[in-house]
Enzyme design. Structure first.
Site, PDB file in Angstrom:
ATOM      1  N   HIS A 147     -15.445  -2.295  -5.727  1.00  0.00           N
ATOM      2  CA  HIS A 147     -14.848  -2.611  -4.425  1.00  0.00           C
ATOM      3  C   HIS A 147     -15.891  -3.220  -3.482  1.00  0.00           C
ATOM      4  O   HIS A 147     -16.794  -2.529  -3.015  1.00  0.00           O
ATOM      5  CB  HIS A 147     -14.269  -1.330  -3.822  1.00  0.00           C
ATOM      6  CG  HIS A 147     -13.551  -1.525  -2.520  1.00  0.00           C
ATOM      7  ND1 HIS A 147     -12.199  -1.291  -2.370  1.00  0.00           N
ATOM      8  CD2 HIS A 147     -13.988  -1.901  -1.296  1.00  0.00           C
ATOM      9  CE1 HIS A 147     -11.845  -1.522  -1.111  1.00  0.00           C
ATOM     10  NE2 HIS A 147     -12.917  -1.883  -0.440  1.00  0.00           N
ATOM     11  N   SER A 167      -6.174   1.023   4.408  1.00  0.00           N
ATOM     12  CA  SER A 167      -6.760   0.315   3.274  1.00  0.00           C
ATOM     13  C   SER A 167      -7.484  -0.937   3.736  1.00  0.00           C
ATOM     14  O   SER A 167      -6.942  -1.755   4.485  1.00  0.00           O
ATOM     15  CB  SER A 167      -5.675  -0.085   2.269  1.00  0.00           C
ATOM     16  OG  SER A 167      -6.211  -0.955   1.290  1.00  0.00           O
ATOM     17  N   GLU A 224     -16.665   3.678  -5.927  1.00  0.00           N
ATOM     18  CA  GLU A 224     -15.939   2.545  -6.492  1.00  0.00           C
ATOM     19  C   GLU A 224     -16.897   1.366  -6.676  1.00  0.00           C
ATOM     20  O   GLU A 224     -17.073   0.550  -5.755  1.00  0.00           O
ATOM     21  CB  GLU A 224     -14.772   2.137  -5.589  1.00  0.00           C
ATOM     22  CG  GLU A 224     -13.685   3.199  -5.464  1.00  0.00           C
ATOM     23  CD  GLU A 224     -12.459   2.709  -4.711  1.00  0.00           C
ATOM     24  OE1 GLU A 224     -12.459   1.542  -4.263  1.00  0.00           O
ATOM     25  OE2 GLU A 224     -11.501   3.482  -4.565  1.00  0.00           O
ATOM     26  N   HIS A 280      -8.042  -3.395   1.976  1.00  0.00           N
ATOM     27  CA  HIS A 280      -7.403  -4.560   1.368  1.00  0.00           C
ATOM     28  C   HIS A 280      -6.484  -5.274   2.353  1.00  0.00           C
ATOM     29  O   HIS A 280      -6.284  -6.488   2.264  1.00  0.00           O
ATOM     30  CB  HIS A 280      -6.621  -4.129   0.121  1.00  0.00           C
ATOM     31  CG  HIS A 280      -7.498  -3.833  -1.054  1.00  0.00           C
ATOM     32  ND1 HIS A 280      -7.986  -4.804  -1.898  1.00  0.00           N
ATOM     33  CD2 HIS A 280      -7.990  -2.654  -1.523  1.00  0.00           C
ATOM     34  CE1 HIS A 280      -8.731  -4.252  -2.843  1.00  0.00           C
ATOM     35  NE2 HIS A 280      -8.753  -2.939  -2.636  1.00  0.00           N
ATOM     36  N   ASP A 324     -11.573  -6.478  -5.178  1.00  0.00           N
ATOM     37  CA  ASP A 324     -11.969  -5.659  -6.322  1.00  0.00           C
ATOM     38  C   ASP A 324     -12.389  -6.623  -7.420  1.00  0.00           C
ATOM     39  O   ASP A 324     -11.660  -7.586  -7.726  1.00  0.00           O
ATOM     40  CB  ASP A 324     -10.801  -4.797  -6.804  1.00  0.00           C
ATOM     41  CG  ASP A 324     -10.455  -3.682  -5.820  1.00  0.00           C
ATOM     42  OD1 ASP A 324     -11.332  -3.296  -5.025  1.00  0.00           O
ATOM     43  OD2 ASP A 324      -9.304  -3.201  -5.847  1.00  0.00           O
ATOM     44  N   VAL A 366      -6.627   6.877  -3.269  1.00  0.00           N
ATOM     45  CA  VAL A 366      -5.864   5.762  -2.704  1.00  0.00           C
ATOM     46  C   VAL A 366      -5.786   5.908  -1.190  1.00  0.00           C
ATOM     47  O   VAL A 366      -5.528   6.990  -0.667  1.00  0.00           O
ATOM     48  CB  VAL A 366      -4.435   5.725  -3.300  1.00  0.00           C
ATOM     49  CG1 VAL A 366      -3.604   4.646  -2.619  1.00  0.00           C
ATOM     50  CG2 VAL A 366      -4.496   5.482  -4.802  1.00  0.00           C
ATOM     51  N   ALA A 367      -6.022   4.807  -0.496  1.00  0.00           N
ATOM     52  CA  ALA A 367      -5.964   4.823   0.964  1.00  0.00           C
ATOM     53  C   ALA A 367      -4.517   4.888   1.444  1.00  0.00           C
ATOM     54  O   ALA A 367      -3.650   4.189   0.907  1.00  0.00           O
ATOM     55  CB  ALA A 367      -6.635   3.587   1.534  1.00  0.00           C
ATOM     56  N   GLN A 410       0.835  -1.201   0.000  1.00  0.00           N
ATOM     57  CA  GLN A 410       0.000   0.000   0.000  1.00  0.00           C
ATOM     58  C   GLN A 410       0.874   1.257   0.000  1.00  0.00           C
ATOM     59  O   GLN A 410       0.518   2.262  -0.608  1.00  0.00           O
ATOM     60  CB  GLN A 410      -0.937   0.004   1.209  1.00  0.00           C
ATOM     61  CG  GLN A 410      -2.044   1.041   1.141  1.00  0.00           C
ATOM     62  CD  GLN A 410      -3.037   0.775   0.019  1.00  0.00           C
ATOM     63  OE1 GLN A 410      -3.233  -0.368  -0.383  1.00  0.00           O
ATOM     64  NE2 GLN A 410      -3.664   1.822  -0.481  1.00  0.00           N
TER      65      GLN A 410
END
Length: 265
Positions: A236, A175, A233, A177, A184, A169-170, A148
């Site tokens: 996501h 994030s 998004e 993720h 995604d 973007v985180a 990340q």
């Protein structure tokens, strides 16, 4: 004359007794007026079970370097955003590769993994979509803190500043993720890209209408940018379990809004 006076007196006395009795009866029947505190207590008591959540599913946090860091990151309902961060060294202990089609084929790489429970749910969702002639492709799942950082640095170089980069973007640690609970998803109709046009495709529409049945939510919906602090998004999807996902879908909430409404038990 005396008899007439006696009858009149008796009638007045009887009338008075009836009035007194009537007044007592009215007082007994008058409903009790609840105070504001009593009304609130009753409403909480009558809150539907769907709005109750065990305390184990709420973030437990500690302050570190001015950030709220989640100390129970394995929580399946962990709320990760620009307010609550994951520890830099957190890696989910149960990462597996779900048996679904990936946009990059059979490569066994970091982003092809998810936590075991979420991976099983993803497999069921993809199988259900396939039965309806909807071909879904996984694009990016688990992402480490280090990865990340790399993505964020690249975005800063493109956008020109951290503030602009953070809109898309985180920052590392923030994030979803990194939780291993997010995937995604895209389709061949948009060349497997992660773009907002995905919402108009049959794949994107199927996911928006059915993901909750398998425990997934559209994490960053359109019109909720002020709440999530991220752009829309449509690709996501975050796993939270079927019960929470169903309620979030029904109410049109984000995960942040869900925790604002749910009652901790």
């Amino acid at each position: 004359m005396k008899k007439t006076g006696w009858l009149l007196t008796a009638a007045l006395l009887l009338s008075g007794c009836q009035q007194i009795g009537g007044a007592d009866h009215d007082q007994q029947e008058k409903p009790h007026e609840q105070s504001a505190a009593e009304k609130q207590k009753q409403q909480e008591k009558e809150a539907p079970a769907a709005f109750e959540l065990d305390s184990a599913f709420f973030n437990e946090v500690t302050e570190a370097e001015g950030k709220k860091v989640i100390t129970n990151p394995e929580n399946i309902m962990a709320l990760v955003n620009k307010e609550f961060s994951l520890p830099g060294d957190y890696t989910p202990p149960d990462l597996v590769r779900p048996n679904v089609p990936f946009s990059f084929g059979e490569q066994d790489i970091e982003k092809s993994h998810m936590r075991k429970e979420a991976a099983a749910a993803l497999e069921k969702m993809f199988a259900a979509a396939k039965q309806e002639q909807i071909a879904l492709f996984a694009v990016s799942g688990y992402r480490s803190y280090k990865r990340q950082e790399e993505i964020m640095n690249n975005q800063i170089a493109k956008a020109g500043s951290f503030e602009k980069a953070a809109q898309a973007v985180a920052p590392p640690g923030q994030s979803e993720h990194q939780t291993g609970l997010t995937m995604d998803i895209s389709g061949e109709s948009v060349q497997f890209d992660l773009i907002q046009a995905f919402e108009t495709t049959k794949e994107g529409q199927w996911l928006a209408n059915n993901a909750h049945k398998y425990g997934f939510i559209l994490r960053y919906p359109k019109g909720k940018e002020a709440v999530t602090q991220y752009m829309y998004e449509p690709w996501h999807f975050r796993y939270v379990g079927t019960k929470a996902a169903a309620e979030i879908y029904k109410q049109g909430w984000t995960l942040e809004e869900y925790f604002n409404h749910v009652k901790k038990i």
